[in-house]
Every structure is written in C-alpha cells, then in structure tokens.
Design a protein around this motif. Structure first.
Motif, mmCIF file in Angstrom:
data_model
loop_
_atom_site.group_PDB
_atom_site.id
_atom_site.type_symbol
_atom_site.label_atom_id
_atom_site.label_comp_id
_atom_site.label_asym_id
_atom_site.label_seq_id
_atom_site.Cartn_x
_atom_site.Cartn_y
_atom_site.Cartn_z
ATOM 1 N N VAL A 193 46.842 33.696 30.375
ATOM 2 C CA VAL A 193 45.375 33.446 31.211
ATOM 3 C C VAL A 193 45.362 34.463 32.190
ATOM 4 N N LEU A 194 46.302 34.856 32.949
ATOM 5 C CA LEU A 194 46.354 35.907 33.980
ATOM 6 C C LEU A 194 46.182 37.137 33.569
ATOM 7 N N LEU A 195 46.693 37.432 32.522
ATOM 8 C CA LEU A 195 46.557 38.880 31.796
ATOM 9 C C LEU A 195 45.246 39.030 31.101
ATOM 10 N N LEU A 196 44.444 37.977 30.602
ATOM 11 C CA LEU A 196 43.218 37.858 29.989
ATOM 12 C C LEU A 196 42.350 38.396 31.090
ATOM 13 N N TRP A 197 42.619 37.557 32.325
ATOM 14 C CA TRP A 197 41.502 37.570 33.348
ATOM 15 C C TRP A 197 41.734 39.068 34.085
ATOM 16 N N ALA A 198 42.918 39.695 34.111
ATOM 17 C CA ALA A 198 43.177 41.073 34.656
ATOM 18 C C ALA A 198 42.444 41.851 33.749
ATOM 19 N N PHE A 199 42.450 41.686 32.391
ATOM 20 C CA PHE A 199 41.762 42.534 31.588
ATOM 21 C C PHE A 199 40.411 42.607 31.424
ATOM 22 N N THR A 203 35.278 44.363 33.646
ATOM 23 C CA THR A 203 34.357 44.470 32.580
ATOM 24 C C THR A 203 33.015 43.993 33.394
ATOM 25 N N ARG A 204 31.854 44.416 32.700
ATOM 26 C CA ARG A 204 30.430 44.429 33.242
ATOM 27 C C ARG A 204 30.154 42.919 33.634
ATOM 28 N N LEU A 205 30.467 42.064 32.600
ATOM 29 C CA LEU A 205 30.220 40.673 32.372
ATOM 30 C C LEU A 205 30.816 39.833 33.617
ATOM 31 N N VAL A 206 31.936 40.181 33.826
ATOM 32 C CA VAL A 206 32.683 39.461 35.020
ATOM 33 C C VAL A 206 32.089 39.816 36.486
ATOM 34 N N GLN A 207 31.806 41.127 36.371
ATOM 35 C CA GLN A 207 31.174 41.719 37.560
ATOM 36 C C GLN A 207 29.759 41.063 37.918
ATOM 37 N N TYR A 208 29.208 40.856 36.759
ATOM 38 C CA TYR A 208 27.911 40.104 36.899
ATOM 39 C C TYR A 208 27.967 38.634 37.344
ATOM 40 N N ILE A 209 29.179 38.076 37.045
ATOM 41 C CA ILE A 209 29.399 36.745 37.491
ATOM 42 C C ILE A 209 29.514 36.655 39.082
ATOM 43 N N TYR A 210 30.252 37.656 39.371
ATOM 44 C CA TYR A 210 30.439 38.020 40.814
ATOM 45 C C TYR A 210 29.165 38.210 41.517
ATOM 46 N N ALA A 211 28.378 38.903 41.098
ATOM 47 C CA ALA A 211 27.124 39.309 41.611
ATOM 48 C C ALA A 211 26.094 38.288 41.785
ATOM 49 N N ALA A 212 26.165 37.649 40.576
ATOM 50 C CA ALA A 212 25.130 36.299 40.499
ATOM 51 C C ALA A 212 25.673 35.333 41.543
ATOM 52 N N GLY A 283 36.512 35.813 45.162
ATOM 53 C CA GLY A 283 37.738 34.992 44.934
ATOM 54 C C GLY A 283 38.079 35.344 43.656
ATOM 55 N N GLY A 284 39.151 34.488 42.972
ATOM 56 C CA GLY A 284 39.661 34.665 41.647
ATOM 57 C C GLY A 284 40.339 33.443 41.284
ATOM 58 N N ILE A 285 40.938 33.664 39.829
ATOM 59 C CA ILE A 285 41.476 32.743 39.204
ATOM 60 C C ILE A 285 42.906 32.455 39.459
ATOM 61 N N ALA A 286 43.540 33.308 40.180
ATOM 62 C CA ALA A 286 45.007 33.722 40.209
ATOM 63 C C ALA A 286 45.276 32.577 41.385
ATOM 64 N N GLY A 287 44.197 32.728 42.505
ATOM 65 C CA GLY A 287 44.449 31.971 43.769
ATOM 66 C C GLY A 287 44.301 30.606 43.619
ATOM 67 N N ALA A 288 43.224 30.180 42.662
ATOM 68 C CA ALA A 288 43.032 28.608 42.199
ATOM 69 C C ALA A 288 44.303 28.191 41.538
ATOM 70 N N MET A 289 44.963 29.131 40.767
ATOM 71 C CA MET A 289 46.176 28.476 40.160
ATOM 72 C C MET A 289 47.356 28.226 41.268
ATOM 73 N N MET A 290 47.511 29.355 42.150
ATOM 74 C CA MET A 290 48.602 28.988 42.988
ATOM 75 C C MET A 290 48.137 27.831 43.980
ATOM 76 N N GLY A 291 46.788 27.689 44.087
ATOM 77 C CA GLY A 291 46.525 26.416 44.752
ATOM 78 C C GLY A 291 46.829 25.033 44.072
ATOM 79 N N VAL A 292 47.053 25.071 42.808
ATOM 80 C CA VAL A 292 47.352 24.016 42.092
ATOM 81 C C VAL A 292 48.840 23.720 42.220
#
Lengths: 348, 328
Positions: A193-199, A203-212, A283-292
C-alpha cells in the motif's frame, strides 16, 4: 536551518510527530516486553492492527479530499457478512477469488453511493455518510442475522503464518535479523500500500485530491473536476473498507453483522494522530497507518502495565487526548515564548 | 434580504417567506404523523401524540447544546454529549440517592460538572487547535473512563420519586412535565440566540471568524463559552433523562449521540455554521422520533428498520441540507 524553513519542513512532512510518537510508544512497549521484535510476537500484533490500518488509509484519502466517511465501519460489517456468506470451508480456490472480487465491488458500490450523495447531490459529508451507514448496517444484518460463518483453514492460516524469506541467503548480519527471515504477511500488505501510494503520490490525479480538499472553489476555477475527484475518494474508501473487511475476516475466521462498527471513529482518530488535518488538502496515508499502530500499541502498553480494569478506558482516553494535544501544545508554548521574546526586545 | 427575495418571487410571496427549514420540518412531522395513521390504523390518537412529543423532548433537550456548537462553525461539532448525558444521569442517581430535597443542589453540581467538561473541550479546540470532532471524541472517552473509574461498574443510588413525577408522568392534564420543560428551554434558547449579545456574536463567529474578530468579537471567548454551554446542556439532558428512565446504565446516552446531530441538521441548521435555530432542532427531533416510532409500530425486522431509516435520513437531508454549487 532557519525557523521559517523548519516550519515549512514540518508542514510538508506532517507525519513526523506521529513517527516520533510511534517510536516513543514502541520503546515503552519494548521496555516491558523484550520479545516484542521477535517475528511471532510482531506478527501477532500487526495482524490485529491490519484491518484498521487499511481502513484508516482509505479514511485519510477521503479526508485529504475535503470529506469524511462515517460509514466505513458499516461497510466493513457488510463486506465481512458477505465474505462469510459466500465463502465456506468447502469453497474452491477460484470461487474464493471471485467472492473477494465481488466483495471489493460491493465496497466500491457502497462508496459510489456515498460519493454521489456528497459530490453530486452536494449533501454534507458527516450526516450523509452517517445516514448511509444505517443502510449498510441494515444490509449486513439482513445478510448475516447473527454472528457465524467459517472460512477455509488455509485462508486463516495464510493470514496468520509468517512468510519465510530466503532472498537474503547468506549475507552476514541480515541473515541474523529474524524479522527479515520471517516476515509477517501484514507487513507485506502495508509495504505494498505504501509503495503504491508513493508511486501515485506525484501523479496529477492525486494532486487533484489535495487541491480539491485544500480549496474546492479555487480548484474548480482552475479546471479540476472537483466533483469527480470527490466521488473517486469515496469509491477508494469503499474499496479500502472491503479490503479491511477481508483482513478482519481472515483474522477472525468468522463473521458478525456488527464487526466493523467500532472501527469508524478509531479510523478518524488515527488519521488525525497521523498529522492529517480534518479540513482536508494536507496529510498522507503513512501518518494514518502510524496512527493506528500508535493506538494499538497504547492499548498493549496499558495491558502490560497492569492498569486496573476499571481504569483502562480512562488511561487509554487520556493518552490519546494528550497525543492529540501534542502538536498544538508545542505550537502554543513556542508562540508564548516568541511573544515573550518580542516583548523583551521591545523593553530593551 | 429575505424580504427582497420574497418580493421578487411574486407568485407565492407569503408562502416562500414562511417556508423556512424549521417550518418545513414541523409540517413534515405533522404529515408523518398523519401518514402513520394511514399505514397503521390506531397510530393517530392523542396518547400516541403525547408519547411521541415526550420522547422527542429528551432528544430535543440533548440536542440543544449541539445546536449552539454547530452554529459556532469552524467544523464545530460535539461528540461528547452522549457520555456527558450518561454522566449527568449517573451523578444525579448517585448523589440524590432517591432523596427529593437533594434534587436542586445536585442539579447545580451536575450543571457545573457538565460545563466544566465542555470548558475543557472549548480550551482544547481554541488554544491547542485540536479539531472539534476528535477533541470531543477523545473527551467522550475520558468521560466514559471517569465513569468506569469512579463507579467500577457498580451503579448504586436511586431516582428521587419527585423527579419522575415532575418529568415523565402526566403533570397538567395528560401532559408530562418534560414537555413544558422543553417548551421553556425552547423559549430560553430563542431568547439566547436572538435577543442577547451572545447570540449575535455566536452567529457572527459562525459566519466568518475573521470578520467577527475584526468587528470586535472576542472569538475565543465565544467559542469556549459555547462548548461549555453544550456540556452543561448535555448534563442537564442526562438529569432530565433520569426522570424518564428511573435507572442508569453505562451507555445510557449512547443512542442520542448521532441523532442529536441529525436533529440539528434536519432542522435546517448548517453544519458549516452561522445559520440555524433551536426551533429547527425541536422540529428535527420531532421528525426523527416520529420516524422511529412509525418504524417500530410497523413491527419490521431491525435490519429493515435500519435500511429505511438510512434512506429516509438521506431524503431528509437532501431537502435542504445541500451545500452551495460551484460557480465559475
């Protein structure tokens, strides 16, 4: 490094506080349990955390996109109920994969419902996903009226057993590190999951999520398809909920119509502990995973310190509150110090 | 501005002006009640109506603080209400131990404790900048932990007889006291929101904190005060609820948590803050209670009830809980 640069560094790497906290709680745990890093113990811990780790990652993506998903727990319950209904100890391998695929699709369909209601009907995320959680919980209860079901032994064994790795062969030092020879399967899932996320992170799509999530109006005026992006985050969350349900089902070996209910609020606390702000855009998903993992390790510590049964809830909640207050407390005190210095400067 | 809008839509000038969310919710409640009579004969009768209003009153009282917090904006929400309700009820149960003369002093203690917890919420949110959702969620855990720590699961005490007489049993004619209490609270909340400087400041803070600060509103003070009041009102809700349940258990308030938010939203208060009313919340509580009673009266399985409730909630919030569209 000057102060402004340091602040920007902190803002970009929002999970740093979570990482620090993670190291602290793991060390505390280690001081009480010296076999913590043995593969079997680590495996037992991390496989219990894994369902919530996956769930929190999905929650983080929704929150980064400017929403929130209160239906994740109910989606886990629904998918858990479906998994134990469609998979029995006699199910053949191919049918198991089919069932898992179908459950993933159900999770995504549930997310699609959330996404349409929030992004296209423009309903307020908190109450909308709260309302849909009733629908999913009702469906789970219809499919599986009472706890039960059983998975094939091989599936639960696959989830529990350490994976032996020979890849490091005879390389000195590395072959002496037990955890690199026997890897918990949950670690591999988290790594993927973390590798996919880093990958995809750049990308533009994930940048769009942050922008939105950061400023929907501004994102919209610059041509970002905010509604489609929002919809997408809920579908992703539905998919992650289905995967969390798969992990939970493999971990429990059976099903319950309310199995995921308690996970919703924990997933949000984990996201915030991981340094993602609830307003979105950061933020990001790595932090959320650490949170758990932090939440789980805190509970371990409480049991290792022989905290009396009646005090456990209070101690747990107080530690979480302090952890949540941590970054704010640091900022508040540093602000006070700066103001004090400024006043001193003026007086001199 | 509402007048100007009403004048422009010339065909139905008066109707559109009066069809505010609280009014829609109230009409919806009446329609639902009559609809109940259609699908299950015998649903429409005075006793049933009184019972529904009585049950809605508890939710309405508990949702009062939630209304204030949500109006204050800044992602304002209070997830600690449920455990404060439980705490309020347990405190009353334990401290009065069934003695009527202790009711008033204990009420004072309960309100202070509730306000204290809310105060901590407010301080954490304003000064440590913890998001309200997780701050109040963590506080809910702390309160639940405190209850377990102190009681050790042994819920000893008693409910004063006078409380159930004044709250749950018919007081004037067939009407139980809690209905009058609720109406009283409604008037008090209206005065607070519409006729006091605090109310004006609260709406200003909810609309835009920067402009509120620039116009001289002490935003931190208003926000902290609002969370303190929410805690106090939740504790009051627990006190009143005890008069109805007569007994306490560890998760007494749990089932009021999200309904308290839903009641506020169904009543037309915006979750983004700055707009709303307690009348709306009262109507919202009535609507939610009616849906619940209707579903129960049908004798449907729990699973089906849950699905229908989810769909109805979605429909309700899509009537006017919609956010602004993006515009270029």
């Amino acid at each position: 490094m000057n102060q402004a640069k340091f602040r920007r560094f902190l803002a970009r790497n929002s999970y740093l506080f979570a990482l620090l906290l993670l190291v602290v709680v793991v060390l505390i745990n280690y001081s009480r349990q010296d076999n913590l890093f043995e593969p079997s113990v680590l495996n037992r811990n991390i496989r219990v955390f894994l369902p919530l780790v996956i769930l929190a990652a999905g929650q983080a993506i929704v929150i980064i996109g400017g929403g929130i998903d209160l239906s994740v727990g109910a989606m886990v319950s629904l998918c858990n109920a479906l998994l134990v209904t469609w998979i029995t100890p006699e199910t053949a391998g191919g049918d198991i994969l089919l069932a898992i695929t179908l459950v993933a699709l159900v999770g995504m369909a549930a997310g699609l419902l959330n996404g349409i209601a929030v992004a296209y009907l423009r309903l307020q995320p908190i109450v909308t996903t709260y309302a849909t959680s009733f629908i999913f919980a009702g469906l789970a209860l219809t499919i599986l009226p009472r706890p039960g079901g059983e998975l094939p032994r091989d599936m639960t064994r696959l989830y529990r057993r350490l994976i032996e790795v020979d890849a490091f062969g005879n390389i000195p030092i590395i072959q002496d590190i037990p955890i690199l020879r026997e890897i918990p399967p949950a670690f591999i899932v988290i790594a993927i999951v973390l590798l996919l996320w880093a990958f995809v992170r750049q990308t533009r799509l994930v940048q769009y999520i942050y922008a939105a999530g950061d400023n929907a109006e501004a994102a919209y005026t610059t041509g970002i398809p905010v509604q489609r992006i929002r919809l997408g985050t809920y579908v992703i969350s539905g998919f992650f909920s289905a995967m969390a349900a798969l992990a939970l089902t493999m971990s429990l070996g059976s099903g319950s119509p309310t199995s995921g209910d308690a996970m919703t609020l924990d997933s949000i606390v984990a996201v915030v502990l991981g340094g993602t702000r609830l307003r979105g855009g950061q933020g990001g998903i790595a932090g959320a995973m650490m949170g758990v993992v932090i939440l789980g390790v805190i509970r371990n510590i409480i049991s290792f310190y022989d905290v009396p049964t009646w005090s456990q809830t209070l101690v747990d909640a107080l530690i979480i509150l302090i952890a949540l207050a941590g970054p704010g407390l640091v900022r508040y005190i540093s602000d006070l110090i700066r103001r004090y210095r400024l006043q001193g400067g003026r007086a001199a | 501005m509402t007048e100007a809008k009403a004048k422009r839509s010339s065909s139905l000038p008066n109707l559109t002006r009066y069809l505010t969310p609280p009014v829609i919710a109230l009409l919806l409640a009446i329609a639902l009640f009559l609809f109940g009579g259609v699908i299950s004969p015998g649903f429409v009768n005075p006793n049933q109506a009184i019972n529904i209003v009585r049950l809605a009153a508890f939710l309405g009282i508990i949702a009062a603080g939630q209304t204030l917090v949500i109006i204050s904006g800044g992602e304002g929400i209070d997830l600690s209400v449920a455990s404060i309700v439980t705490l309020g009820a347990i405190l009353t149960f334990r401290l009065t131990d069934g003695q009527n003369e202790l009711i008033l002093p204990v009420l004072g203690v309960v309100l202070l404790v509730g306000a204290g917890i809310g105060l901590v919420n407010g301080l954490g949110i304003v000064f440590l900048r913890i998001p309200p959702l997780v701050m109040t969620l963590a506080m809910a855990g702390v309160v639940q932990g405190l209850i377990l720590q102190v009681t050790r699961g042994q819920l000893e005490g008693d409910t004063p007889d006078l409380m159930s007489e004044l709250i749950a049993q018919p007081l004037i004619g067939p009407l139980p006291g809690v209905i009058f209490l609720w109406i009283g609270l409604g008037i008090a909340m209206w005065l607070l929101l519409e006729r006091t400087p605090y109310g004006k400041m609260l709406f200003a803070v909810g609309i835009n904190r920067t402009t509120a600060t620039l116009s001289g509103v002490r935003v931190p003070l208003v926000v902290v005060l609002t969370y303190a009041m929410s805690g106090m009102l939740a504790a009051f809700g627990g006190f009143v609820l005890l008069g109805f349940t007569d007994t306490v258990f560890l998760n007494l308030g749990g089932r009021y948590l999200f309904p308290s938010i839903a009641a506020v939203v169904v009543g037309g208060t915006l979750l983004s803050g700055g707009k709303g009313s307690y009348w709306g919340t009262m109507s919202g509580a009535l609507v939610l209670q009616l849906i619940n009673s209707l579903l129960q009266a049908q004798g449907l399985p729990e699973a089906t009830q849950s699905i229908i409730l989810g769909v109805v909630l979605l429909v309700l919030i899509s009537i006017y809980g919609r956010q602004r569209a993006f515009r270029l």
